[in-house]
Design a protein around this motif. Sequence first.
Motif, PDB file in Angstrom:
ATOM      1  N   ALA A 284      38.782  37.071  60.431  1.00 25.79           N
ATOM      2  CA  ALA A 284      38.688  36.061  59.373  1.00 25.79           C
ATOM      3  C   ALA A 284      37.243  35.606  59.193  1.00 25.79           C
ATOM      4  CB  ALA A 284      39.583  34.871  59.723  1.00 25.79           C
ATOM      5  N   TYR A 285      36.526  35.488  60.309  1.00 24.23           N
ATOM      6  CA  TYR A 285      35.102  35.118  60.237  1.00 24.23           C
ATOM      7  C   TYR A 285      34.325  36.184  59.470  1.00 24.23           C
ATOM      8  CZ  TYR A 285      30.315  35.711  61.939  1.00 24.23           C
ATOM      9  OH  TYR A 285      28.968  35.943  62.020  1.00 24.23           O
ATOM     10  N   ALA A 286      34.563  37.440  59.801  1.00 22.76           N
ATOM     11  CA  ALA A 286      33.844  38.525  59.133  1.00 22.76           C
ATOM     12  C   ALA A 286      34.171  38.562  57.646  1.00 22.76           C
ATOM     13  CB  ALA A 286      34.201  39.856  59.780  1.00 22.76           C
ATOM     14  N   ALA A 287      35.447  38.384  57.329  1.00 27.50           N
ATOM     15  CA  ALA A 287      35.843  38.386  55.923  1.00 27.50           C
ATOM     16  C   ALA A 287      35.204  37.213  55.182  1.00 27.50           C
ATOM     17  CB  ALA A 287      37.359  38.322  55.805  1.00 27.50           C
ATOM     18  N   GLY A 288      35.169  36.042  55.813  1.00 28.39           N
ATOM     19  CA  GLY A 288      34.550  34.877  55.188  1.00 28.39           C
ATOM     20  C   GLY A 288      33.068  35.081  54.941  1.00 28.39           C
ATOM     21  N   THR A 289      32.397  35.737  55.880  1.00 28.51           N
ATOM     22  CA  THR A 289      30.969  36.013  55.715  1.00 28.51           C
ATOM     23  C   THR A 289      30.728  36.936  54.527  1.00 28.51           C
ATOM     24  OG1 THR A 289      30.603  35.758  58.101  1.00 28.51           O
ATOM     25  CG2 THR A 289      28.918  36.936  56.854  1.00 28.51           C
ATOM     26  N   LEU A 290      31.540  37.974  54.420  1.00 21.70           N
ATOM     27  CA  LEU A 290      31.383  38.906  53.303  1.00 21.70           C
ATOM     28  C   LEU A 290      31.687  38.221  51.969  1.00 21.70           C
ATOM     29  CD1 LEU A 290      33.004  42.143  54.804  1.00 21.70           C
ATOM     30  CD2 LEU A 290      30.577  41.655  54.474  1.00 21.70           C
ATOM     31  N   ILE A 291      32.721  37.375  51.961  1.00 22.48           N
ATOM     32  CA  ILE A 291      33.100  36.686  50.722  1.00 22.48           C
ATOM     33  C   ILE A 291      31.998  35.709  50.300  1.00 22.48           C
ATOM     34  CG2 ILE A 291      34.742  35.031  49.746  1.00 22.48           C
ATOM     35  CD1 ILE A 291      36.857  36.437  51.587  1.00 22.48           C
ATOM     36  N   THR A 292      31.414  35.023  51.285  1.00 21.10           N
ATOM     37  CA  THR A 292      30.300  34.115  50.975  1.00 21.10           C
ATOM     38  C   THR A 292      29.108  34.884  50.418  1.00 21.10           C
ATOM     39  OG1 THR A 292      31.009  32.600  52.730  1.00 21.10           O
ATOM     40  CG2 THR A 292      28.738  32.398  51.949  1.00 21.10           C
ATOM     41  N   ALA A 293      28.886  36.083  50.951  1.00 22.35           N
ATOM     42  CA  ALA A 293      27.744  36.896  50.511  1.00 22.35           C
ATOM     43  C   ALA A 293      27.845  37.305  49.048  1.00 22.35           C
ATOM     44  CB  ALA A 293      27.625  38.141  51.383  1.00 22.35           C
ATOM     45  N   VAL A 294      29.087  37.389  48.524  1.00 20.45           N
ATOM     46  CA  VAL A 294      29.244  37.773  47.116  1.00 20.45           C
ATOM     47  C   VAL A 294      29.308  36.554  46.207  1.00 20.45           C
ATOM     48  CG1 VAL A 294      30.390  39.921  47.735  1.00 20.45           C
ATOM     49  CG2 VAL A 294      31.769  37.880  47.278  1.00 20.45           C
ATOM     50  N   GLY A 295      29.132  35.353  46.772  1.00 22.17           N
ATOM     51  CA  GLY A 295      29.007  34.169  45.951  1.00 22.17           C
ATOM     52  C   GLY A 295      30.203  33.246  45.888  1.00 22.17           C
ATOM     53  N   LEU A 296      31.299  33.549  46.601  1.00 24.45           N
ATOM     54  CA  LEU A 296      32.492  32.695  46.560  1.00 24.45           C
ATOM     55  C   LEU A 296      32.454  31.689  47.708  1.00 24.45           C
ATOM     56  CD1 LEU A 296      35.219  35.382  45.725  1.00 24.45           C
ATOM     57  CD2 LEU A 296      34.155  33.732  44.156  1.00 24.45           C
ATOM     58  N   HIS A 297      31.491  30.791  47.681  1.00 21.99           N
ATOM     59  CA  HIS A 297      31.305  29.846  48.787  1.00 21.99           C
ATOM     60  C   HIS A 297      32.480  28.878  48.909  1.00 21.99           C
ATOM     61  CE1 HIS A 297      27.082  31.017  49.451  1.00 21.99           C
ATOM     62  NE2 HIS A 297      27.028  31.156  48.131  1.00 21.99           N
ATOM     63  N   SER A 298      32.913  28.298  47.828  1.00 23.44           N
ATOM     64  CA  SER A 298      33.927  27.258  47.877  1.00 23.44           C
ATOM     65  C   SER A 298      35.297  27.775  48.297  1.00 23.44           C
ATOM     66  CB  SER A 298      34.043  26.568  46.513  1.00 23.44           C
ATOM     67  OG  SER A 298      34.403  27.510  45.510  1.00 23.44           O
ATOM     68  N   ALA A 299      35.567  29.037  47.982  1.00 24.45           N
ATOM     69  CA  ALA A 299      36.895  29.594  48.265  1.00 24.45           C
ATOM     70  C   ALA A 299      36.879  30.565  49.437  1.00 24.45           C
ATOM     71  CB  ALA A 299      37.444  30.291  47.026  1.00 24.45           C
ATOM     72  N   SER A 300      35.804  30.568  50.224  1.00 24.48           N
ATOM     73  CA  SER A 300      35.668  31.581  51.275  1.00 24.48           C
ATOM     74  C   SER A 300      36.774  31.479  52.327  1.00 24.48           C
ATOM     75  CB  SER A 300      34.295  31.476  51.945  1.00 24.48           C
ATOM     76  OG  SER A 300      34.131  30.208  52.551  1.00 24.48           O
ATOM     77  N   PHE A 301      37.123  30.229  52.731  1.00 25.47           N
ATOM     78  CA  PHE A 301      38.147  30.073  53.769  1.00 25.47           C
ATOM     79  C   PHE A 301      39.498  30.574  53.284  1.00 25.47           C
ATOM     80  CE2 PHE A 301      41.585  27.542  55.671  1.00 25.47           C
ATOM     81  CZ  PHE A 301      41.412  27.874  57.008  1.00 25.47           C
ATOM     82  N   ALA A 302      39.905  30.150  52.084  1.00 25.06           N
ATOM     83  CA  ALA A 302      41.209  30.550  51.555  1.00 25.06           C
ATOM     84  C   ALA A 302      41.267  32.056  51.319  1.00 25.06           C
ATOM     85  CB  ALA A 302      41.497  29.800  50.254  1.00 25.06           C
ATOM     86  N   VAL A 303      40.202  32.605  50.747  1.00 25.83           N
ATOM     87  CA  VAL A 303      40.210  34.043  50.441  1.00 25.83           C
ATOM     88  C   VAL A 303      40.178  34.871  51.719  1.00 25.83           C
ATOM     89  CG1 VAL A 303      38.986  35.909  49.264  1.00 25.83           C
ATOM     90  CG2 VAL A 303      39.133  33.658  48.196  1.00 25.83           C
ATOM     91  N   SER A 304      39.395  34.435  52.713  1.00 27.23           N
ATOM     92  CA  SER A 304      39.340  35.192  53.974  1.00 27.23           C
ATOM     93  C   SER A 304      40.682  35.129  54.703  1.00 27.23           C
ATOM     94  CB  SER A 304      38.233  34.648  54.875  1.00 27.23           C
ATOM     95  OG  SER A 304      38.477  33.290  55.208  1.00 27.23           O
ATOM     96  N   THR A 305      41.340  33.956  54.679  1.00 30.35           N
ATOM     97  CA  THR A 305      42.670  33.839  55.285  1.00 30.35           C
ATOM     98  C   THR A 305      43.668  34.734  54.564  1.00 30.35           C
ATOM     99  OG1 THR A 305      42.194  31.544  55.916  1.00 30.35           O
ATOM    100  CG2 THR A 305      44.508  32.230  55.926  1.00 30.35           C
ATOM    101  N   LEU A 306      43.574  34.757  53.238  1.00 24.44           N
ATOM    102  CA  LEU A 306      44.435  35.632  52.440  1.00 24.44           C
ATOM    103  C   LEU A 306      44.211  37.090  52.805  1.00 24.44           C
ATOM    104  CD1 LEU A 306      46.439  35.834  49.994  1.00 24.44           C
ATOM    105  CD2 LEU A 306      44.404  36.105  48.554  1.00 24.44           C
ATOM    106  N   ALA A 307      42.954  37.469  52.975  1.00 22.08           N
ATOM    107  CA  ALA A 307      42.633  38.858  53.294  1.00 22.08           C
ATOM    108  C   ALA A 307      43.171  39.255  54.667  1.00 22.08           C
ATOM    109  CB  ALA A 307      41.122  39.068  53.236  1.00 22.08           C
ATOM    110  N   VAL A 308      42.989  38.372  55.655  1.00 28.68           N
ATOM    111  CA  VAL A 308      43.485  38.679  57.005  1.00 28.68           C
ATOM    112  C   VAL A 308      45.006  38.750  57.004  1.00 28.68           C
ATOM    113  CG1 VAL A 308      43.620  37.846  59.385  1.00 28.68           C
ATOM    114  CG2 VAL A 308      41.462  37.717  58.144  1.00 28.68           C
TER     115      VAL A 308
END
Length: 344
Positions: A284-308
């Motif tokens: 989840a940490y790795a997914a959140g880092t990648l999501i933040t890198a593409v510009g989705l800062h505000s939704a990084s936690f929800a999107v990374s949890t969804l991905a995991v």
Amino acid sequence: MKNDRDLSAGLAAAVRAGVIDQQTARRLEPFLATNATPPDTADPDDEKLRLVTGFNDIFVTIGLVMFLGALSYLLLTVSEMLAAPVVAAASWALAEFFTRKRRLALPSIALLFSFVASVFLAVMLVVSDALPNDLSPGAMLAAGMVAALGAYAHWMRFNVPVTVAAGAAALASILLALCQIVAPNLPADYPIAVFVPMGLAVFALAMWFDTSDLTRQTRRTDIAFWLHLLAAPLIVHPILMPMMADEASLASAIQVMIVFLVLAIVALVVDRRAILVSSLAYLAYAAGTLITAVGLHSASFAVSTLAVGAVVLMLSAAWRPLRRAVMALLPASLRARLPAVGPA
């Protein structure tokens, strides 16, 4: 016999009838369970775990947690030195009924954990009170040794599968204490060198039990499950935690994903999902880092949890096809020592 409960009931009936004595029954049970012919419908891929035999298990466990928790709290108000040994004694006494007589799975696990943890804590308190603070590893060493002996005594009396893992955890605490006595900074400075060999040793023991019961029909598979559950964090956390400790970066996120992929392959080969559970937070940490890198800062936690969550569901749904593909790459001699892949 259909299962361990039927086997235990049959042996208990034989003892009551005077056909065999209690000592012979205790020696026969693990032998008959290990050598019993499994049913043709066995499916090792399901990774069955004898955890709850009925809602009564949950009901009794709730009562045990409330009773032992309240007992511990009340005793702590009287004396810190008194609480742990009394809770340990109470856990053993309750196991005489709920484990030895009633054979309830979940309460037996709870009572085992309560007993071993209370023994460990009791010795820690006694030795720490007698030794200077700078000798705290000595207290852990003594507590680990007594807890290991306690786990062995509990196993000889009750044969609860999780006891082997509890004993292994006590032995791991002994090794950790020895490391801290010899080189106090070694576990903190070189966690991989300290914890990963312990985890691999526990993993090897788990595989020994697994390979002796490829159809996963006896209590050996339950013993192996708990050992895998112990081995996973000992292996995973020392490797992945330093990656999370670093400042979030694409490089560390990619490293975490590569390690997760390797762990997934190992999990598929040995057909044990516990190896992956310990690494989900890091994924989840790795997914959140990648999501933040593409510009989705505000939704990084929800999107990374969804991905995991999607990864877990995908692995669950496609476990057998993925395992079949991985197993096809292994030599036949190795496949013969691993659980077979279930039907599609």
